[in-house]
Design a protein around this motif. Structure first.
Motif, PDB file in Angstrom:
ATOM      1  N   HIS A 170       1.317  -1.326  -0.066  1.00  0.00           N
ATOM      2  CA  HIS A 170      -0.137  -0.211  -0.066  1.00  0.00           C
ATOM      3  C   HIS A 170       0.728   1.288   0.071  1.00  0.00           C
ATOM      4  N   ARG A 171       0.320   2.501  -0.180  1.00  0.00           N
ATOM      5  CA  ARG A 171       1.393   3.601  -0.694  1.00  0.00           C
ATOM      6  C   ARG A 171       0.965   4.320   0.893  1.00  0.00           C
ATOM      7  N   PRO A 172       2.162   4.656   1.336  1.00  0.00           N
ATOM      8  CA  PRO A 172       1.984   5.470   2.587  1.00  0.00           C
ATOM      9  C   PRO A 172       1.267   6.114   1.638  1.00  0.00           C
ATOM     10  N   GLU A 173       0.334   6.837   3.420  1.00  0.00           N
ATOM     11  CA  GLU A 173      -1.202   7.745   3.663  1.00  0.00           C
ATOM     12  C   GLU A 173       0.096   9.357   3.331  1.00  0.00           C
ATOM     13  N   PRO A 174      -1.217   9.638   2.118  1.00  0.00           N
ATOM     14  CA  PRO A 174      -0.647  11.464   1.745  1.00  0.00           C
ATOM     15  C   PRO A 174      -0.080  11.897   2.919  1.00  0.00           C
ATOM     16  N   VAL A 175       0.521  13.014   3.013  1.00  0.00           N
ATOM     17  CA  VAL A 175       1.209  14.365   4.731  1.00  0.00           C
ATOM     18  C   VAL A 175       0.742  15.364   3.958  1.00  0.00           C
ATOM     19  N   ALA A 176      -0.142  15.931   5.130  1.00  0.00           N
ATOM     20  CA  ALA A 176      -0.570  17.004   3.984  1.00  0.00           C
ATOM     21  C   ALA A 176       0.495  18.527   4.379  1.00  0.00           C
ATOM     22  N   TRP A 177      -0.241  19.010   3.619  1.00  0.00           N
ATOM     23  CA  TRP A 177       0.192  20.384   3.356  1.00  0.00           C
ATOM     24  C   TRP A 177       0.877  21.788   4.835  1.00  0.00           C
ATOM     25  N   PRO A 178       1.615  22.182   4.805  1.00  0.00           N
ATOM     26  CA  PRO A 178       2.092  22.929   5.176  1.00  0.00           C
ATOM     27  C   PRO A 178       0.715  23.807   5.742  1.00  0.00           C
ATOM     28  N   ALA A 179       0.141  24.123   7.076  1.00  0.00           N
ATOM     29  CA  ALA A 179      -1.492  25.141   7.258  1.00  0.00           C
ATOM     30  C   ALA A 179      -1.233  26.399   6.804  1.00  0.00           C
ATOM     31  N   PRO A 180      -1.420  27.289   6.421  1.00  0.00           N
ATOM     32  CA  PRO A 180      -0.887  28.575   5.735  1.00  0.00           C
ATOM     33  C   PRO A 180      -0.384  29.107   7.489  1.00  0.00           C
ATOM     34  N   GLN A 181      -0.388  29.430   8.633  1.00  0.00           N
ATOM     35  CA  GLN A 181      -0.618  29.888   9.363  1.00  0.00           C
ATOM     36  C   GLN A 181       1.577  29.081   9.887  1.00  0.00           C
ATOM     37  N   GLN A 182       1.435  27.844   9.549  1.00  0.00           N
ATOM     38  CA  GLN A 182       2.446  27.309   9.640  1.00  0.00           C
ATOM     39  C   GLN A 182       4.008  27.866   8.877  1.00  0.00           C
ATOM     40  N   ALA A 183       2.910  28.210   7.292  1.00  0.00           N
ATOM     41  CA  ALA A 183       4.026  27.826   6.001  1.00  0.00           C
ATOM     42  C   ALA A 183       4.166  28.894   6.269  1.00  0.00           C
ATOM     43  N   TYR A 184       3.500  30.782   6.362  1.00  0.00           N
ATOM     44  CA  TYR A 184       3.328  32.060   6.554  1.00  0.00           C
ATOM     45  C   TYR A 184       3.934  32.581   7.699  1.00  0.00           C
ATOM     46  N   ALA A 185       3.890  31.745   8.481  1.00  0.00           N
ATOM     47  CA  ALA A 185       4.766  32.652   9.835  1.00  0.00           C
ATOM     48  C   ALA A 185       5.521  33.371   9.902  1.00  0.00           C
ATOM     49  N   LEU A 186       6.174  32.813   9.155  1.00  0.00           N
ATOM     50  CA  LEU A 186       8.097  33.922   9.336  1.00  0.00           C
ATOM     51  C   LEU A 186       7.882  34.895   7.656  1.00  0.00           C
ATOM     52  N   ALA A 187       6.601  34.952   7.115  1.00  0.00           N
ATOM     53  CA  ALA A 187       6.400  35.808   6.168  1.00  0.00           C
ATOM     54  C   ALA A 187       6.556  37.206   6.512  1.00  0.00           C
ATOM     55  N   PRO A 188       7.070  38.534   6.143  1.00  0.00           N
ATOM     56  CA  PRO A 188       6.712  40.050   5.459  1.00  0.00           C
ATOM     57  C   PRO A 188       5.211  39.896   5.701  1.00  0.00           C
ATOM     58  N   SER A 189       5.342  41.473   6.332  1.00  0.00           N
ATOM     59  CA  SER A 189       4.014  41.824   6.028  1.00  0.00           C
ATOM     60  C   SER A 189       3.374  41.967   4.208  1.00  0.00           C
ATOM     61  N   ILE A 190       2.338  41.716   4.036  1.00  0.00           N
ATOM     62  CA  ILE A 190       1.639  41.721   2.637  1.00  0.00           C
ATOM     63  C   ILE A 190       1.872  42.998   2.616  1.00  0.00           C
ATOM     64  N   ILE A 191       1.455  43.967   2.969  1.00  0.00           N
ATOM     65  CA  ILE A 191       2.450  45.603   2.007  1.00  0.00           C
ATOM     66  C   ILE A 191       3.912  44.996   1.854  1.00  0.00           C
ATOM     67  N   SER A 192       4.244  44.343   2.894  1.00  0.00           N
ATOM     68  CA  SER A 192       5.574  44.365   2.023  1.00  0.00           C
ATOM     69  C   SER A 192       6.181  43.971   1.269  1.00  0.00           C
ATOM     70  N   GLU A 193       5.318  42.876   1.026  1.00  0.00           N
ATOM     71  CA  GLU A 193       5.452  41.641   0.038  1.00  0.00           C
ATOM     72  C   GLU A 193       4.932  42.478  -1.690  1.00  0.00           C
ATOM     73  N   ILE A 194       4.047  42.841  -1.331  1.00  0.00           N
ATOM     74  CA  ILE A 194       3.564  43.759  -2.611  1.00  0.00           C
ATOM     75  C   ILE A 194       4.729  44.664  -3.335  1.00  0.00           C
ATOM     76  N   GLY A 195       5.220  45.371  -2.164  1.00  0.00           N
ATOM     77  CA  GLY A 195       6.707  46.206  -2.792  1.00  0.00           C
ATOM     78  C   GLY A 195       7.336  45.211  -3.039  1.00  0.00           C
ATOM     79  N   TRP A 196       8.132  44.250  -2.463  1.00  0.00           N
ATOM     80  CA  TRP A 196       9.251  43.758  -2.775  1.00  0.00           C
ATOM     81  C   TRP A 196       8.608  43.235  -3.748  1.00  0.00           C
ATOM     82  N   THR A 197       7.502  42.707  -4.712  1.00  0.00           N
ATOM     83  CA  THR A 197       7.068  41.805  -6.341  1.00  0.00           C
ATOM     84  C   THR A 197       7.036  43.288  -7.201  1.00  0.00           C
ATOM     85  N   ALA A 198       6.346  44.160  -5.935  1.00  0.00           N
ATOM     86  CA  ALA A 198       6.565  45.445  -7.762  1.00  0.00           C
ATOM     87  C   ALA A 198       7.898  45.969  -8.041  1.00  0.00           C
ATOM     88  N   ASP A 199       8.429  45.611  -7.133  1.00  0.00           N
ATOM     89  CA  ASP A 199       9.971  46.109  -7.224  1.00  0.00           C
ATOM     90  C   ASP A 199      10.475  45.139  -8.242  1.00  0.00           C
TER      91      ASP A 199
END
Length: 169
Positions: free
Chosen positions: A48-77
């Motif tokens: 049998h295939r191993p049980e699939p692993v869940a994706w990281p929860a958004p809170q976990q994945a983005y825990a170290l992320a800068p603010s959305i406003i900061s990321e908008i600025g970085w992306t636009a630049d």
């Protein structure tokens, strides 16, 4: 672990082998003819295939992320630099995909109907394309870009890759 035996027409051998590999974790397929030599016998050790692993929860994945406003600025630049001739790299698509995923999650939580989820999906697909082509260094933990789970949920793949990337920043 178990063994599967299949008797099939010679023209069906490849299709059956492929389906078995998709359904189970399989070993090498052993093949022989039936006594009348009209059909093939396939023997395969499977588990049998191993049980699939869940994706990281958004809170976990983005825990170290800068603010959305900061990321908008970085992306636009970065997008502005691209217009001036700089190449857009994997980091751009990773951070843009994460930014748009976060915005889409906020819209979904607030029950706002917008095109942000579709745009987030587009950015996630672009990241998958880059990683599938070997143009970027992805973590692949637990899913690599060609994995069916990543293809089925590109935004989940972005969360996985962003969480791995953020740990090393």
């Amino acid at each position: 672990m178990f063994e599967i035996r299949v008797i099939c027409e010679p023209g069906d051998t490849d299709r059956i082998t492929t389906v078995l590999r998709e359904a189970f974790a399989t070993g090498a397929v052993r093949q022989s003819y039936t006594r009348d030599r009209a059909r093939h016998r396939l023997y395969v050790t499977a588990d049998h295939r191993p049980e699939p692993v869940a994706w990281p929860a958004p809170q976990q994945a983005y825990a170290l992320a800068p603010s959305i406003i900061s990321e908008i600025g970085w992306t636009a630049d970065r997008a502005r630099r691209h217009l001036n001739g700089s190449a857009v790299d994997r980091e751009y698509w990773l951070r843009k995909g994460a930014l748009l995923d976060r915005m889409a999650l906020d819209d979904e939580t607030a029950r706002i109907h917008s095109d942000v989820p579709a745009v987030a999906l587009g950015a996630a697909l672009r990241l998958l394309e880059i990683d599938c082509n070997g143009s970027g260094k992805y973590s692949g933990d637990p899913y690599w870009p060609e994995h069916p789970a990543a293809i089925a949920d590109p935004r989940g793949y972005v969360r996985q890759e962003y969480a791995a990337w953020a740990k090393h920043q």
